[in-house]
Design an enzyme around this catalytic site. Structure first.
Site, PDB file in Angstrom:
ATOM      1  N   TYR A  47      34.208  43.861  38.181  1.00 61.96           N
ATOM      2  CA  TYR A  47      34.736  42.656  38.634  1.00 61.96           C
ATOM      3  C   TYR A  47      35.766  42.573  39.952  1.00 61.96           C
ATOM      4  O   TYR A  47      35.561  41.983  40.848  1.00 61.96           O
ATOM      5  CB  TYR A  47      35.520  41.772  37.526  1.00 61.96           C
ATOM      6  CG  TYR A  47      36.104  40.571  37.955  1.00 61.96           C
ATOM      7  CD1 TYR A  47      35.258  39.467  37.750  1.00 61.96           C
ATOM      8  CD2 TYR A  47      37.297  40.370  38.623  1.00 61.96           C
ATOM      9  CE1 TYR A  47      35.721  38.056  38.303  1.00 61.96           C
ATOM     10  CE2 TYR A  47      37.854  39.001  38.868  1.00 61.96           C
ATOM     11  CZ  TYR A  47      36.818  38.128  38.777  1.00 61.96           C
ATOM     12  OH  TYR A  47      37.431  36.830  39.519  1.00 61.96           O
ATOM     13  N   SER A  62      47.798  35.811  45.221  1.00 61.79           N
ATOM     14  CA  SER A  62      46.453  35.274  45.012  1.00 61.79           C
ATOM     15  C   SER A  62      46.812  34.004  43.924  1.00 61.79           C
ATOM     16  O   SER A  62      47.811  34.167  42.984  1.00 61.79           O
ATOM     17  CB  SER A  62      45.500  35.885  44.395  1.00 61.79           C
ATOM     18  OG  SER A  62      44.440  35.513  43.837  1.00 61.79           O
ATOM     19  N   TYR A 107      43.841  28.594  46.136  1.00 60.98           N
ATOM     20  CA  TYR A 107      42.550  28.084  45.739  1.00 60.98           C
ATOM     21  C   TYR A 107      42.936  26.849  45.511  1.00 60.98           C
ATOM     22  O   TYR A 107      43.603  26.486  44.437  1.00 60.98           O
ATOM     23  CB  TYR A 107      42.174  28.979  44.782  1.00 60.98           C
ATOM     24  CG  TYR A 107      41.444  30.364  44.942  1.00 60.98           C
ATOM     25  CD1 TYR A 107      40.663  30.407  45.688  1.00 60.98           C
ATOM     26  CD2 TYR A 107      41.971  31.462  44.084  1.00 60.98           C
ATOM     27  CE1 TYR A 107      39.919  31.764  45.893  1.00 60.98           C
ATOM     28  CE2 TYR A 107      41.509  32.632  44.444  1.00 60.98           C
ATOM     29  CZ  TYR A 107      40.636  32.744  45.393  1.00 60.98           C
ATOM     30  OH  TYR A 107      40.026  34.086  45.613  1.00 60.98           O
ATOM     31  N   ARG A 159      27.280  36.831  41.406  1.00 63.71           N
ATOM     32  CA  ARG A 159      27.628  38.298  41.495  1.00 63.71           C
ATOM     33  C   ARG A 159      26.953  38.656  40.265  1.00 63.71           C
ATOM     34  O   ARG A 159      27.477  38.699  38.945  1.00 63.71           O
ATOM     35  CB  ARG A 159      29.120  38.369  41.155  1.00 63.71           C
ATOM     36  CG  ARG A 159      29.921  37.491  42.591  1.00 63.71           C
ATOM     37  CD  ARG A 159      31.435  37.726  42.187  1.00 63.71           C
ATOM     38  NE  ARG A 159      32.220  36.922  43.083  1.00 63.71           N
ATOM     39  CZ  ARG A 159      33.273  36.353  43.067  1.00 63.71           C
ATOM     40  NH1 ARG A 159      34.220  37.029  42.099  1.00 63.71           N
ATOM     41  NH2 ARG A 159      34.136  35.894  43.996  1.00 63.71           N
ATOM     42  N   LYS A 180      41.651  31.277  55.322  1.00 61.54           N
ATOM     43  CA  LYS A 180      41.265  32.394  55.270  1.00 61.54           C
ATOM     44  C   LYS A 180      39.665  32.366  54.965  1.00 61.54           C
ATOM     45  O   LYS A 180      39.336  31.237  54.175  1.00 61.54           O
ATOM     46  CB  LYS A 180      41.747  33.193  54.087  1.00 61.54           C
ATOM     47  CG  LYS A 180      41.129  34.317  53.654  1.00 61.54           C
ATOM     48  CD  LYS A 180      42.054  35.031  52.678  1.00 61.54           C
ATOM     49  CE  LYS A 180      41.397  36.473  52.191  1.00 61.54           C
ATOM     50  NZ  LYS A 180      39.895  36.455  51.244  1.00 61.54           N
ATOM     51  N   HIS A 231      35.530  37.511  52.453  1.00 60.52           N
ATOM     52  CA  HIS A 231      35.812  37.727  51.119  1.00 60.52           C
ATOM     53  C   HIS A 231      35.520  39.205  50.546  1.00 60.52           C
ATOM     54  O   HIS A 231      35.044  39.649  49.488  1.00 60.52           O
ATOM     55  CB  HIS A 231      35.391  36.702  50.081  1.00 60.52           C
ATOM     56  CG  HIS A 231      36.316  36.273  48.868  1.00 60.52           C
ATOM     57  ND1 HIS A 231      37.077  35.163  49.151  1.00 60.52           N
ATOM     58  CD2 HIS A 231      36.787  37.140  47.866  1.00 60.52           C
ATOM     59  CE1 HIS A 231      37.708  34.880  47.940  1.00 60.52           C
ATOM     60  NE2 HIS A 231      37.522  35.989  47.244  1.00 60.52           N
ATOM     61  N   ARG A 262      40.532  46.160  48.466  1.00 56.78           N
ATOM     62  CA  ARG A 262      40.023  47.305  47.439  1.00 56.78           C
ATOM     63  C   ARG A 262      40.847  48.414  47.297  1.00 56.78           C
ATOM     64  O   ARG A 262      41.027  48.996  46.371  1.00 56.78           O
ATOM     65  CB  ARG A 262      38.748  47.422  47.932  1.00 56.78           C
ATOM     66  CG  ARG A 262      37.690  46.285  47.423  1.00 56.78           C
ATOM     67  CD  ARG A 262      36.458  46.663  47.519  1.00 56.78           C
ATOM     68  NE  ARG A 262      35.154  45.708  46.975  1.00 56.78           N
ATOM     69  CZ  ARG A 262      34.613  44.757  47.555  1.00 56.78           C
ATOM     70  NH1 ARG A 262      35.094  44.554  48.845  1.00 56.78           N
ATOM     71  NH2 ARG A 262      33.949  43.899  46.896  1.00 56.78           N
TER      72      ARG A 262
END
Length: 431
Positions: A52, A134, A159, A194, A293, A317, A379
């Site tokens: 994920y 986030s 968001y 995904r 963004k 992203h 990451r």
């Protein structure tokens, strides 16, 4: 000669101590690929959580394009430059930062480590690196701000909720908690395709994880008839147990978590798309810099200038939303050829940041030479978090800035600000 701060000498000391202390690093290696492999091994019993976080959209071709773009652009060092003293401090929106590296907003960190976002926020403060929170965090705005501390530099990523009342509530909470800039993610009005998540029907939000911003929001919770709560999510995250408890065992708490998860997802990833005109609402309710963004097109960067937006983050992203897209560094190269963008940046009317594909200090240098004034890393620090919590995140941040600090000097530059926009003299495109 470059004015060297105490923080700059910290990067030099970090490098020297690696050899002087002769101890293995917290993550077992400084090589990002080995750290990535170790993170997967650590999460082997919870592989859907790993996928994920680290997977991408479709065939993962956009994530691969991000790295290929960095591979194509090569550094051309200059020799016999006095780079004995080096400075990596920079200023963005009138605020001084110890380095041009930012913690990218990554959600649901609690599925990788028990401390989740709190560990990352503490690591950012300890290393002097700004933290971008986030909206999909597994801790509340206030708890993350507390972990980041009174001296931590932090921005809030939004968001964009479907309803205005909840949007205003989040903005007010973020401002009250010391978040100085607002980052609006534009590329996730709904989730991308995904396969790695679809195969395992893995979506933490529907099980009450990654919605802690909502659960702690008085407006959202009042609408559902509850009081706001500041939760610490359970680790490891086991969605099937929650599902079974809710659907088969009649567990009231599990049912509540799933209902609120569905309601919050309908707010923040509703599939309701926003327009450029809608940005005025945010401008009317946020006192501070606004950064968009997800910008990939030149025309969108130019539109942001027309709208009076303070900054953009050139980002796809991390390849998680649209398969088959161009590498983000390639998008940055196009955007930074726009006379309108260059003029706005020169005048201080537009700040350009970069995200998607950063792994090393050399990557940071390439993005800045292309025109970025700051760079987000994602990451790699999540690899560090999954392996060793706060200490793992700290290693990633320290090694990335130290790598940049060293490589900058080896390329012939003593001040990181002198690299910005020096593509023609520092980089060569090799196809």
């Amino acid at each position: 000669m470059t004015n060297v701060s105490a923080q700059s000498t910290r990067w030099v000391k970090y490098f020297g101590d690696i050899y002087g202390n002769a101890k293995p690093p917290v993550l077992g290696s400084f090589a990002v690929k080995e750290i990535e492999d170790k993170a997967r091994e650590v999460m082997k019993d919870h592989l859907p959580a790993y996928m994920y976080t680290f997977g991408s959209a479709g065939t993962c071709s956009t994530a691969a394009a991000n790295r290929r773009a960095f591979d194509r652009w090569k550094i051309v060092p200059a020799m016999l430059k006095d780079c004995t003293d080096r400075n990596v401090e920079t200023s963005i929106f009138g605020e001084k930062f110890h380095a041009p590296l930012f913690i990218a907003p990554v959600g649901v960190q609690g599925i990788l480590h028990a401390d989740g976002e709190l560990a990352t926020a503490r690591a950012a403060a300890a290393c002097g690196i700004p933290y971008i929170m986030s909206s999909a965090s597994s801790r509340s705005i206030e708890d993350i701000a507390k972990a980041n501390g009174p001296n931590g530099q932090r921005w809030y990523q939004l968001y964009w909720p479907r309803t205005d009342e909840i949007t205003i509530s989040l903005l007010n909470r973020a401002k009250a908690a010391g978040f100085s800039a607002l980052v609006i993610t534009l590329d996730t009005m709904l989730l991308g395709w995904r396969p790695h998540d679809l195969d395992t029907h893995y979506i933490p939000f529907l099980y009450g994880v990654g919605i802690q911003v909502g659960l702690s929001d008085p407006v959202f919770m009042k609408r559902s008839g509850y009081q706001p709560v500041h939760e610490t999510t359970k680790f490891p995250f086991e969605p099937e147990k929650i599902r079974n408890a809710a659907l088969n065992a009649g567990d009231a708490n599990a049912k509540k978590a799933m209902k609120l998860g569905k309601d919050w997802l309908a707010e923040t990833n509703s599939g309701s798309f926003r327009s450029w005109e809608d940005l005025q609402f945010i401008k009317d309710h946020w006192d501070g810099p606004i950064v968009l963004k997800g910008i990939q097109r030149v025309s969108d960067a130019e539109k942001a200038i027309e709208m009076g937006i303070h900054g953009i983050i050139v980002s796809n992203h991390g390849g998680r939303q649209v398969d088959g897209a161009i590498g983000s560094l390639d998008a940055l190269a196009k955007i930074m050829r726009s006379p309108k963008v260059l003029d706005a940046q020169t005048k201080g009317d537009l700040t350009v940041l970069f995200d998607s594909g950063i792994r090393t200090g050399s990557d940071v240098i390439k993005a800045m030479a292309m025109g970025a004034q700051g760079v987000l890393i994602a990451r790699p620090y999540m690899y560090g978090l999954s392996i060793a919590g706060q200490a793992g995140v700290e290693q990633i941040l320290m090694q990335t800035v130290t790598d940049m600090h060293l490589t900058m000097g080896l390329c012939g530059y003593s001040d990181v600000n002198d690299i910005i926009g020096k593509r023609d003299e520092l980089l060569e495109l090799i196809d």
